[in-house]
Design an enzyme around this catalytic site. Structure first.
Site, mmCIF file in Angstrom:
data_model
loop_
_atom_site.group_PDB
_atom_site.id
_atom_site.type_symbol
_atom_site.label_atom_id
_atom_site.label_comp_id
_atom_site.label_asym_id
_atom_site.label_seq_id
_atom_site.Cartn_x
_atom_site.Cartn_y
_atom_site.Cartn_z
ATOM 1 N N ASP A 37 -29.813 43.611 77.525
ATOM 2 C CA ASP A 37 -31.214 43.657 78.490
ATOM 3 C C ASP A 37 -32.111 44.778 77.790
ATOM 4 O OD1 ASP A 37 -31.640 43.356 81.789
ATOM 5 O OD2 ASP A 37 -33.168 44.639 80.817
ATOM 6 N N ASP A 65 -33.772 42.396 72.953
ATOM 7 C CA ASP A 65 -35.107 41.664 73.485
ATOM 8 C C ASP A 65 -34.769 40.192 73.210
ATOM 9 O OD1 ASP A 65 -37.570 40.464 73.793
ATOM 10 O OD2 ASP A 65 -38.756 41.723 72.268
ATOM 11 N N TYR A 156 -45.256 30.322 84.887
ATOM 12 C CA TYR A 156 -43.999 30.678 85.342
ATOM 13 C C TYR A 156 -43.342 29.420 85.540
ATOM 14 C CZ TYR A 156 -39.651 32.310 87.701
ATOM 15 O OH TYR A 156 -38.509 32.359 88.024
HETATM 16 N N1 LIG Z 1 -35.660 36.643 92.102
HETATM 17 C C1 LIG Z 1 -35.946 35.308 92.486
HETATM 18 O O1 LIG Z 1 -36.241 35.120 93.665
HETATM 19 C C2 LIG Z 1 -35.686 34.266 91.755
HETATM 20 C C3 LIG Z 1 -35.724 32.863 92.116
HETATM 21 C C4 LIG Z 1 -35.386 32.039 91.136
HETATM 22 C C5 LIG Z 1 -35.152 32.154 89.953
HETATM 23 N N2 LIG Z 1 -34.945 33.524 89.388
HETATM 24 C C6 LIG Z 1 -34.724 33.846 88.159
HETATM 25 O O2 LIG Z 1 -33.531 34.396 88.053
HETATM 26 C C7 LIG Z 1 -33.562 35.317 86.937
HETATM 27 C C8 LIG Z 1 -33.341 36.771 87.237
HETATM 28 O O3 LIG Z 1 -34.307 37.310 88.047
HETATM 29 P P1 LIG Z 1 -34.300 38.417 88.840
HETATM 30 O O4 LIG Z 1 -35.238 38.223 90.095
HETATM 31 O O5 LIG Z 1 -32.918 38.875 89.134
HETATM 32 O O6 LIG Z 1 -35.231 39.506 87.949
HETATM 33 P P2 LIG Z 1 -35.362 41.012 87.554
HETATM 34 O O7 LIG Z 1 -36.397 41.511 87.317
HETATM 35 O O8 LIG Z 1 -34.449 41.924 88.612
HETATM 36 O O9 LIG Z 1 -34.344 40.981 86.268
HETATM 37 C C9 LIG Z 1 -34.726 40.452 85.139
HETATM 38 C C10 LIG Z 1 -33.959 41.363 84.080
HETATM 39 O O10 LIG Z 1 -34.739 40.686 82.897
HETATM 40 C C11 LIG Z 1 -34.581 41.753 81.676
HETATM 41 N N3 LIG Z 1 -35.557 41.427 80.860
HETATM 42 C C12 LIG Z 1 -36.930 41.093 80.898
HETATM 43 N N4 LIG Z 1 -37.483 40.651 79.711
HETATM 44 C C13 LIG Z 1 -36.407 40.619 78.736
HETATM 45 C C14 LIG Z 1 -36.202 40.604 77.236
HETATM 46 N N5 LIG Z 1 -37.369 40.067 76.804
HETATM 47 N N6 LIG Z 1 -35.063 40.889 76.862
HETATM 48 C C15 LIG Z 1 -34.075 41.079 77.447
HETATM 49 N N7 LIG Z 1 -34.172 41.510 78.992
HETATM 50 C C16 LIG Z 1 -35.396 41.332 79.540
HETATM 51 C C17 LIG Z 1 -35.326 43.009 82.773
HETATM 52 O O11 LIG Z 1 -35.526 44.219 82.269
HETATM 53 C C18 LIG Z 1 -34.541 42.942 84.062
HETATM 54 O O12 LIG Z 1 -33.367 43.658 83.782
HETATM 55 C C19 LIG Z 1 -34.828 35.064 86.176
HETATM 56 O O13 LIG Z 1 -34.430 33.865 85.292
HETATM 57 C C20 LIG Z 1 -35.574 34.388 87.222
HETATM 58 O O14 LIG Z 1 -36.783 33.544 86.797
HETATM 59 C C21 LIG Z 1 -35.212 34.524 90.321
#
Ligand SMILES: NC(=O)c1ccc[n+]([C@@H]2O[C@H](COP(=O)([O-])OP(=O)(O)OC[C@H]3O[C@@H](n4cnc5c(N)ncnc54)[C@H](O)[C@@H]3O)[C@@H](O)[C@H]2O)c1
Length: 259
Positions: A37, A65, A156
């Protein structure tokens, strides 16, 4: 769950949200985890708490990253050095640049670099290590957003549709190596960032969001998900319980896309 104990799993985006719930579930099942992360503070604390859950040194944070190939290469090498190999990958990291046609070229490039190329780079560098083991499993996190239209979400939703089909292509290319590739497509998940968004932008707590016809009401079960409910589906697809499943997009959305 069969086939998780003793396995080494990379979880990108494992510092927060859904990724964090996956980390906790993997170590609970007896696996080792690398939290890859870009958020160092949350990543280190997630690793500490995963060690506490496991009651053993089960987690390693590697600042990564996913949009930078050298960073991904170095992270996979550190994983193998530390745990002696690599079995499974969960591609969870994403950025949430929700923009319509007004999106700038820079916004398009950033979200495609992280959400699409980031997942592809992680599989590219993880697959040789899984091939060396003679087996492997990858779970890409896509979304309901990759299958439907939502107002102002062009950037997105395009990236998540790409993940859904990359999953099928990767599954085909890696099947001869015994590596399965599947995607989990969550509905709306009530994580800390979503909680903040609903409180600050919409003035809603979870009960109000769940009762709202445009939020919870969009899901047949009438509510948003806990991150742990998504982690359960990820654990299933990683495990040997899913040994005959590859190239699949599993909707974990309480019926959102079935309506
Ligand atoms: N939250 C929702 O409602 C939802 C719904 C459908 C899908 N998703 C998908 O689930 C996954 C997780 O989402 P979430 O809501 O838990 O997000 P979140 O923002 O809580 O966590 C995302 C994590 O990714 C990390 N990150 C971002 N860019 C990065 C990079 N370039 N390199 C390494 N790490 C990086 C961030 O630091 C963070 O810890 C994502 O793929 C999102 O698209 C989320």
């Amino acid at each position: 769950m069969r086939g998780l104990a003793g396995k080494t799993v990379i979880v990108t985006g494992g510092a927060q949200g859904i990724g964090r719930a996956v980390v906790d579930r993997v170590v609970h099942e007896g696996g080792n985890v690398v939290i890859a992360d870009c958020h160092a503070e949350f990543g280190k604390s997630a690793a500490q708490e995963a060690d506490e859950i496991a009651g053993r040194p089960a987690a390693l944070f590697v600042h990564t990253d996913v949009s930078d190939e050298e960073s991904v290469r170095s992270m996979t090498e550190k994983t193998v050095e530390h745990f002696g190999g690599l079995d499974q990958l969960v591609n969870c990291a994403a950025v949430f640049i929700m923009r319509g046609l007004e999106a700038t070229v820079e916004e398009w490039r950033r979200i495609m670099d992280v959400n699409i190329m980031g997942q592809a780079l992680c599989v590219k560098h993880a697959a040789p290590h899984m091939r060396a083991r003679g087996a492997g499993s990858v779970v890409n996190i896509a979304s309901i957003s990759g299958h439907i239209a939502q107002p102002g979400y062009l950037t997105y939703n395009a990236t998540k549709a790409a993940v859904a089909n990359m999953t099928r292509c990767m599954a085909m290319d890696l099947a001869p190596d015994g590596i399965r590739v599947n995607a989990v497509n969550p509905g709306t998940v009530w994580n800390k960032n979503n909680e903040r968004f609903h409180r600050e932008q919409l003035g809603m707590d979870r009960a109000e969001a769940d009762a709202d016809p445009e939020i919870g009401g969009r899901h047949m079960l009438g509510r948003t998900a806990d991150p742990e409910e998504i982690a359960s589906a990820v654990a299933f697809l990683l495990s040997d319980e899913a040994s005959y499943i590859t190239g699949e997009n599993l909707m974990v959305d309480a019926g959102y896309t079935a309506m």
